[in-house]
Design a protein around this motif. Structure first.
Motif, PDB file in Angstrom:
ATOM      1  N   GLY A 239       0.803  -1.212   0.000  1.00 50.02           N
ATOM      2  CA  GLY A 239       0.000   0.000   0.000  1.00 50.02           C
ATOM      3  C   GLY A 239       0.841   1.269   0.000  1.00 50.02           C
ATOM      4  O   GLY A 239       1.936   1.322   0.575  1.00 50.02           O
ATOM      5  N   ILE A 240       0.325   2.302  -0.663  1.00 49.35           N
ATOM      6  CA  ILE A 240       1.002   3.597  -0.780  1.00 49.35           C
ATOM      7  C   ILE A 240       0.197   4.624   0.008  1.00 49.35           C
ATOM      8  O   ILE A 240      -0.999   4.818  -0.247  1.00 49.35           O
ATOM      9  CB  ILE A 240       1.118   4.015  -2.254  1.00 49.35           C
ATOM     10  N   ALA A 241       0.865   5.257   0.955  1.00 46.85           N
ATOM     11  CA  ALA A 241       0.192   6.259   1.798  1.00 46.85           C
ATOM     12  C   ALA A 241       0.008   7.551   1.006  1.00 46.85           C
ATOM     13  O   ALA A 241       0.951   8.071   0.404  1.00 46.85           O
ATOM     14  CB  ALA A 241       1.013   6.523   3.046  1.00 46.85           C
ATOM     15  N   THR A 242      -1.225   8.050   0.976  1.00 48.32           N
ATOM     16  CA  THR A 242      -1.535   9.299   0.274  1.00 48.32           C
ATOM     17  C   THR A 242      -2.411  10.171   1.164  1.00 48.32           C
ATOM     18  O   THR A 242      -2.843   9.752   2.244  1.00 48.32           O
ATOM     19  CB  THR A 242      -2.270   9.027  -1.050  1.00 48.32           C
ATOM     20  N   ALA A 243      -2.714  11.363   0.668  1.00 43.37           N
ATOM     21  CA  ALA A 243      -3.560  12.286   1.438  1.00 43.37           C
ATOM     22  C   ALA A 243      -4.972  11.747   1.614  1.00 43.37           C
ATOM     23  O   ALA A 243      -5.676  12.118   2.555  1.00 43.37           O
ATOM     24  CB  ALA A 243      -3.602  13.637   0.739  1.00 43.37           C
ATOM     25  N   VAL A 244      -5.396  10.857   0.712  1.00 47.77           N
ATOM     26  CA  VAL A 244      -6.754  10.298   0.796  1.00 47.77           C
ATOM     27  C   VAL A 244      -6.768   8.936   1.468  1.00 47.77           C
ATOM     28  O   VAL A 244      -7.788   8.259   1.504  1.00 47.77           O
ATOM     29  CB  VAL A 244      -7.395  10.211  -0.612  1.00 47.77           C
ATOM     30  N   GLY A 245      -5.628   8.511   1.982  1.00 50.47           N
ATOM     31  CA  GLY A 245      -5.559   7.226   2.643  1.00 50.47           C
ATOM     32  C   GLY A 245      -4.619   6.260   1.944  1.00 50.47           C
ATOM     33  O   GLY A 245      -3.920   6.619   0.987  1.00 50.47           O
ATOM     34  N   LEU A 246      -4.620   5.021   2.419  1.00 52.90           N
ATOM     35  CA  LEU A 246      -3.753   3.991   1.861  1.00 52.90           C
ATOM     36  C   LEU A 246      -4.346   3.457   0.561  1.00 52.90           C
ATOM     37  O   LEU A 246      -5.514   3.055   0.530  1.00 52.90           O
ATOM     38  CB  LEU A 246      -3.581   2.852   2.873  1.00 52.90           C
ATOM     39  N   LEU A 247      -3.559   3.456  -0.507  1.00 51.08           N
ATOM     40  CA  LEU A 247      -4.011   2.971  -1.817  1.00 51.08           C
ATOM     41  C   LEU A 247      -3.162   1.791  -2.263  1.00 51.08           C
ATOM     42  O   LEU A 247      -1.969   1.714  -1.951  1.00 51.08           O
ATOM     43  CB  LEU A 247      -3.899   4.080  -2.874  1.00 51.08           C
ATOM     44  N   THR A 248      -3.774   0.888  -2.996  1.00 48.24           N
ATOM     45  CA  THR A 248      -2.979  -0.141  -3.658  1.00 48.24           C
ATOM     46  C   THR A 248      -2.190   0.534  -4.781  1.00 48.24           C
ATOM     47  O   THR A 248      -2.568   1.616  -5.253  1.00 48.24           O
ATOM     48  CB  THR A 248      -3.856  -1.248  -4.264  1.00 48.24           C
TER      49      THR A 248
ATOM     50  N   PHE B  69      -1.764   4.358  -9.438  1.00 48.91           N
ATOM     51  CA  PHE B  69      -1.461   4.625 -10.845  1.00 48.91           C
ATOM     52  C   PHE B  69      -2.704   5.024 -11.631  1.00 48.91           C
ATOM     53  O   PHE B  69      -2.597   5.697 -12.664  1.00 48.91           O
ATOM     54  CB  PHE B  69      -0.796   3.414 -11.493  1.00 48.91           C
ATOM     55  N   ALA B  70      -3.878   4.600 -11.180  1.00 46.12           N
ATOM     56  CA  ALA B  70      -5.113   5.035 -11.841  1.00 46.12           C
ATOM     57  C   ALA B  70      -5.293   6.539 -11.719  1.00 46.12           C
ATOM     58  O   ALA B  70      -5.912   7.187 -12.576  1.00 46.12           O
ATOM     59  CB  ALA B  70      -6.312   4.304 -11.250  1.00 46.12           C
TER      60      ALA B  70
ATOM     61  N   ALA C  64       3.674   6.800 -20.485  1.00 46.26           N
ATOM     62  CA  ALA C  64       3.516   5.495 -19.839  1.00 46.26           C
ATOM     63  C   ALA C  64       2.341   4.724 -20.433  1.00 46.26           C
ATOM     64  O   ALA C  64       2.401   3.492 -20.573  1.00 46.26           O
ATOM     65  CB  ALA C  64       3.326   5.687 -18.338  1.00 46.26           C
ATOM     66  N   ASP C  65       1.260   5.419 -20.809  1.00 46.43           N
ATOM     67  CA  ASP C  65       0.103   4.753 -21.415  1.00 46.43           C
ATOM     68  C   ASP C  65       0.480   4.092 -22.735  1.00 46.43           C
ATOM     69  O   ASP C  65       0.054   2.966 -23.030  1.00 46.43           O
ATOM     70  CB  ASP C  65      -1.023   5.764 -21.650  1.00 46.43           C
ATOM     71  N   VAL C  66       1.267   4.804 -23.550  1.00 45.20           N
ATOM     72  CA  VAL C  66       1.670   4.247 -24.844  1.00 45.20           C
ATOM     73  C   VAL C  66       2.620   3.076 -24.641  1.00 45.20           C
ATOM     74  O   VAL C  66       2.472   2.016 -25.280  1.00 45.20           O
ATOM     75  CB  VAL C  66       2.325   5.338 -25.720  1.00 45.20           C
ATOM     76  N   LEU C  67       3.605   3.247 -23.763  1.00 49.60           N
ATOM     77  CA  LEU C  67       4.543   2.152 -23.498  1.00 49.60           C
ATOM     78  C   LEU C  67       3.817   0.930 -22.943  1.00 49.60           C
ATOM     79  O   LEU C  67       4.154  -0.207 -23.290  1.00 49.60           O
ATOM     80  CB  LEU C  67       5.619   2.608 -22.515  1.00 49.60           C
TER      81      LEU C  67
ATOM     82  N   TYR D 182       0.427  -1.191 -13.544  1.00 48.92           N
ATOM     83  CA  TYR D 182       0.098   0.182 -13.934  1.00 48.92           C
ATOM     84  C   TYR D 182      -1.306   0.280 -14.524  1.00 48.92           C
ATOM     85  O   TYR D 182      -2.024   1.256 -14.282  1.00 48.92           O
ATOM     86  CB  TYR D 182       1.131   0.669 -14.940  1.00 48.92           C
ATOM     87  N   THR D 183      -1.715  -0.731 -15.291  1.00 51.47           N
ATOM     88  CA  THR D 183      -3.006  -0.690 -15.976  1.00 51.47           C
ATOM     89  C   THR D 183      -4.137  -1.329 -15.172  1.00 51.47           C
ATOM     90  O   THR D 183      -5.262  -1.454 -15.679  1.00 51.47           O
ATOM     91  CB  THR D 183      -2.908  -1.418 -17.328  1.00 51.47           C
ATOM     92  N   SER D 184      -3.858  -1.769 -13.951  1.00 49.69           N
ATOM     93  CA  SER D 184      -4.856  -2.419 -13.080  1.00 49.69           C
ATOM     94  C   SER D 184      -5.346  -3.754 -13.612  1.00 49.69           C
ATOM     95  O   SER D 184      -6.435  -4.217 -13.253  1.00 49.69           O
ATOM     96  CB  SER D 184      -6.065  -1.494 -12.836  1.00 49.69           C
ATOM     97  N   HIS D 185      -4.527  -4.398 -14.433  1.00 49.95           N
ATOM     98  CA  HIS D 185      -4.898  -5.748 -14.874  1.00 49.95           C
ATOM     99  C   HIS D 185      -4.457  -6.806 -13.867  1.00 49.95           C
ATOM    100  O   HIS D 185      -5.019  -7.904 -13.837  1.00 49.95           O
ATOM    101  CB  HIS D 185      -4.311  -6.036 -16.256  1.00 49.95           C
TER     102      HIS D 185
END
Length: 310
Positions: A97-106, A111-112, A119-122, A264-267
């Protein structure tokens, strides 16, 4: 060019195998035009010349991979075991998890929110390579005369898939994009999604992933990530076969790119990627250091290599 037919026994075996495959597919999966195209291609290669026949035999592990993937539609994995939707998500968040201002995110959720056009093209470029590049590498081995190395690679590629497919039934799992879109309730028949790959189509105008994922009849096959395994298997055999440096470089870069793109793409979760890496390594070790030490398997592989040599 004169057609050189195979021995009668081989011809009967080929036609019988094609007939069984098409009959089972039509009855339990549903017949599609590509099935007819593939059957005609296989038959044409097998009956045309000795060289094309050897190539058809060499490609058999890849054909079996495609057929086995298609046949999983007979019994969807979510009808065999409960689908893991929340377990993987919560474990991913607790470990990565990544700590952010809105809370812990996966990482997927992070990346969403934080993505960019480059990065989207790559991501799209890397994901287009996940099956074609290993097949091109295998054909390079084959036409370079490294038939033994090719066959070991092709068989391990198939074995890794069978290991992964088995785990799909043991532990059906939802991908990150599914949780983001639908929550933790597993709904059978939910259509696939391009998820974070949407940016590639938006920027390039090439919506190739829309067609690919729209036809995905089972979205609950995220763990392990076989996307993350395929080019890794090719990289292992590029090193093992002492392939040229440019092959090792391309496969190494693309493998790392696919791992990053999957998240990165949430797959896939990072856990899914690690599962795919484990599948690749397990298939390689199982085949090279266990199965190949069984005399019957070693003899079979020796005969198989002889069958595809010029």
């Amino acid at each position: 060019m004169a057609v050189k037919l195979p021995p009668l026994r081989q011809a009967i075996a080929c036609l019988a195998a094609l007939g069984v495959w098409l009959a089972v597919t039509a009855l339990f999966v549903g017949f599609r035009p590509e099935h007819a195209v593939l059957a005609l291609l296989l038959a044409g290669m097998f009956f045309l010349t000795p060289s094309s026949r050897r190539l058809a035999l060499a490609l058999l592990p890849f054909f079996i991979f495609g057929i086995s993937y298609d046949w999983m539609n007979m019994v969807p994995n979510y009808t065999v075991n409960p689908v893991d939707t929340a377990g993987l998500y919560n474990t991913e968040k607790s470990l990565f998890g990544i700590a952010t201002a809105v809370g812990l995110l996966t990482p997927n959720e992070y990346f969403a929110i934080h993505h960019c056009d480059v990065a989207d093209v790559l991501a799209g470029v890397f994901y287009l390579c996940w099956v074609p590049l290993p097949i091109f590498f295998g054909l390079w081995l084959y036409f370079s005369g490294k038939r033994g190395a090719y066959l070991h690679f092709a068989v391990v590629f198939l074995l890794v898939n069978l290991i992964g497919f088995t785990f799909y039934y043991i532990h059906p799992a939802a991908p990150p994009w599914y949780v983001a879109m639908h929550g933790f309730e597993a709904v059978p028949g939910t259509p696939g999604s391009v998820a974070g790959l949407e940016g590639f189509g938006r920027i390039t105008g090439w919506n190739v992933f829309d067609g690919l994922y729209a036809r995905n009849s089972n979205v609950f096959a995220a763990m392990p990530s076989l996307h993350s395994a395929y080019t890794l298997v090719a990289f292992i055999y590029a090193v093992r076969a002492h392939s040229s440096g440019w092959w090792r470089c391309i496969l190494g870069v693309v493998t790392a790119g696919i791992w990053a793109t999957a998240v990165y793409t949430s797959h896939h979760y990072i856990l899914d990627v690690l599962g795919g890496i484990a599948c690749a390594l397990a298939g390689f070790v199982l085949f090279e250091y266990a199965l190949m030490r069984i005399p019957a398997v070693a003899r079979f592989m020796g005969r198989y290599v002889q069958q595809i040599k010029d």
